[in-house]
Motif scaffolding. Structure first.
Motif, PDB file in Angstrom:
ATOM      1  N   GLU A   1      -0.145  -5.307   5.742  1.00 26.84           N
ATOM      2  CA  GLU A   1       0.374  -6.473   5.058  1.00 26.84           C
ATOM      3  C   GLU A   1       0.322  -6.041   3.395  1.00 26.84           C
ATOM      4  O   GLU A   1       1.461  -6.408   2.812  1.00 26.84           O
ATOM      5  N   GLN A   2      -0.587  -5.513   3.047  1.00 29.30           N
ATOM      6  CA  GLN A   2      -0.681  -5.367   1.710  1.00 29.30           C
ATOM      7  C   GLN A   2       0.095  -4.071   1.287  1.00 29.30           C
ATOM      8  O   GLN A   2       0.813  -3.820   0.409  1.00 29.30           O
ATOM      9  N   ASN A   3       0.191  -3.269   2.341  1.00 32.09           N
ATOM     10  CA  ASN A   3       1.313  -2.034   2.047  1.00 32.09           C
ATOM     11  C   ASN A   3       2.786  -2.780   2.011  1.00 32.09           C
ATOM     12  O   ASN A   3       3.616  -2.021   1.179  1.00 32.09           O
ATOM     13  N   VAL A   4       3.251  -3.454   2.782  1.00 28.78           N
ATOM     14  CA  VAL A   4       4.414  -4.007   2.860  1.00 28.78           C
ATOM     15  C   VAL A   4       4.712  -4.983   1.721  1.00 28.78           C
ATOM     16  O   VAL A   4       5.689  -5.136   0.993  1.00 28.78           O
ATOM     17  N   ALA A   5       3.473  -5.510   1.060  1.00 32.14           N
ATOM     18  CA  ALA A   5       3.659  -6.429  -0.244  1.00 32.14           C
ATOM     19  C   ALA A   5       3.718  -5.682  -1.389  1.00 32.14           C
ATOM     20  O   ALA A   5       4.095  -6.376  -2.471  1.00 32.14           O
ATOM     21  N   PHE A   6       3.407  -4.496  -1.426  1.00 32.04           N
ATOM     22  CA  PHE A   6       3.142  -3.682  -2.654  1.00 32.04           C
ATOM     23  C   PHE A   6       4.324  -3.893  -3.725  1.00 32.04           C
ATOM     24  O   PHE A   6       4.198  -4.087  -4.992  1.00 32.04           O
TER      25      PHE A   6
END
Length: 382
Positions: free
Chosen positions: A113-118
């Motif tokens: 989710e952090q990758n997608v939110a970056f």
């Protein structure tokens, strides 16, 4: 060759509608690296909501063209318009474009989710909206249960979907994909092809994919541009490219093909008759070709359009050749026969294995007849 999935009809063929305006317009674009011409005066129109494929081998110019769309390279000559805006001098981060790289380029220390939110965080999107958009995108690519995992804890297919979600979460109008499925094994690649098509249709984003894999392009795209040495050899739907190639290069690049050299002996509005020493027979095509008599041509016939028989066919000898079966490959769903004609030419024939049986009615060293219908051949001048 895998079948093309049935696409939901938003507008099946906007490129045939004179009222439609291209979303991406490439006008006489050339890219040189020193003395090397990577892209040579390419003009191309891509329409909104299309899944468009740039297909070609290494050095064909497809990736260079994609990088110019993204803004990572600038054209030496020509112009690129996206949604009517000239992209000259506009950097990648100011274009309505996102790009998914072949390597996926995920951050290993971040969760899914952090990758997608970056990207959303970089754009200073409010936290509540980030959570909502990331959750929506992870649900769409079926990765919600893996939100807290890191990339090394995922399979290749799951990492591919994380990269896709990260590219789509910013809601680009145009998504560029560079060999997106190259790192996946065959079964996963086939499954992901259909997933990509379904996601693209749900979101309505225009996709442009670069690939060297003909089956991948045929399965996913609404249209294909076949590239060769920096130029576009042909643009068309998968069916048009496969069934009606406009040159020897396209015919040989897409799928398997048999080529028979010959000379035009008769031309009428509804047919053409070609004398072919290679085939050992006259070749009859039931459509007119605008060429003079005595013109040297090639006739392309796909392997699956040729029928094999031990018995002489009921024909006048046209589109009928004789030979000996030299090789057989059993692939389960189909069998491939390599037949050496009496002229010495080897012809490839593909036959579906409709019946469940362990013995083959035609086997090695059998003398056989090869026949095909008048509509099966395509006359090529190039």
């Amino acid at each position: 060759m895998a079948g093309q999935p049935i696409r939901k009809p938003v507008r099946l063929d906007p490129w045939r509608d004179p009222e439609q305006t291209p979303y991406v317009r490439i006008e006489k674009v050339t890219k040189r690296f020193g003395d090397f011409v990577a892209v040579d005066e390419v003009s191309l129109s891509i329409y909104r909501n299309e899944f468009f494929a740039l297909l070609g081998g290494s050095g064909s110019g497809k990736t260079t063209l994609l990088r110019m769309l993204a803004g990572f390279e600038q054209p030496t000559e020509g112009k690129i318009f996206i949604d009517g805006v000239d992209m000259a001098g506009i950097p990648p981060y100011d274009r309505p474009v996102n790009m998914m790289f072949q390597s996926y380029a995920l951050f290993p220390h971040m969760t899914v989710e952090q990758n997608v939110a970056f990207g959303l965080k970089q754009d200073r999107v409010p936290k509540a909206e980030i959570r909502e958009r990331v959750a929506e995108m992870l649900a769409m690519v079926q990765l919600a249960p893996f939100a807290k995992r890191r990339p090394h804890q995922l399979s290749g297919g799951q990492r591919q979907r994380v990269a896709l979600a990260r590219s789509l979460v910013k809601r680009p109008k145009l998504l560029l994909l560079d060999e997106p499925l190259g790192a996946l094994d065959k079964k996963l690649r086939e499954k992901t092809q259909f997933e990509l098509v379904n996601i693209q249709e749900k979101l309505g984003v225009t996709f442009v994919v670069v690939t060297h894999d003909q089956e991948e392009a045929m399965t996913m795209s609404s249209r294909i541009a076949v590239m060769n040495h920096g130029v576009i050899a042909q643009v068309g739907t998968p069916t048009e490219i496969y069934e009606y190639p406009q040159s020897r290069f396209v015919a040989e690049f897409i799928g398997s093909i048999n080529m028979f050299k010959g000379v035009v002996r008769e031309v009428e509005s509804d047919h053409v008759l070609i004398e072919s020493e290679e085939a050992g027979c006259e070749l009859y095509i039931n459509q007119g070709v605008p060429v003079p008599v005595d013109t040297p041509v090639s006739v392309a016939v796909r392997p699956e359009k040729i029928a094999l028989s031990k018995e002489p066919p009921d024909s006048n000898g046209r589109n009928t050749a004789r030979g000996i079966v030299r090789e057989i490959a059993y692939l389960g769903d189909v069998s491939i026969f390599l037949v050496e004609l009496n002229t010495g030419k080897t012809v490839r024939v593909t036959a579906p294995n409709v019946l469940r049986r362990t013995d083959m009615p035609i086997t090695w060293e059998d003398e056989v007849y090869l026949t095909w219908r008048p509509f099966a051949g395509v006359v090529l001048l190039q």
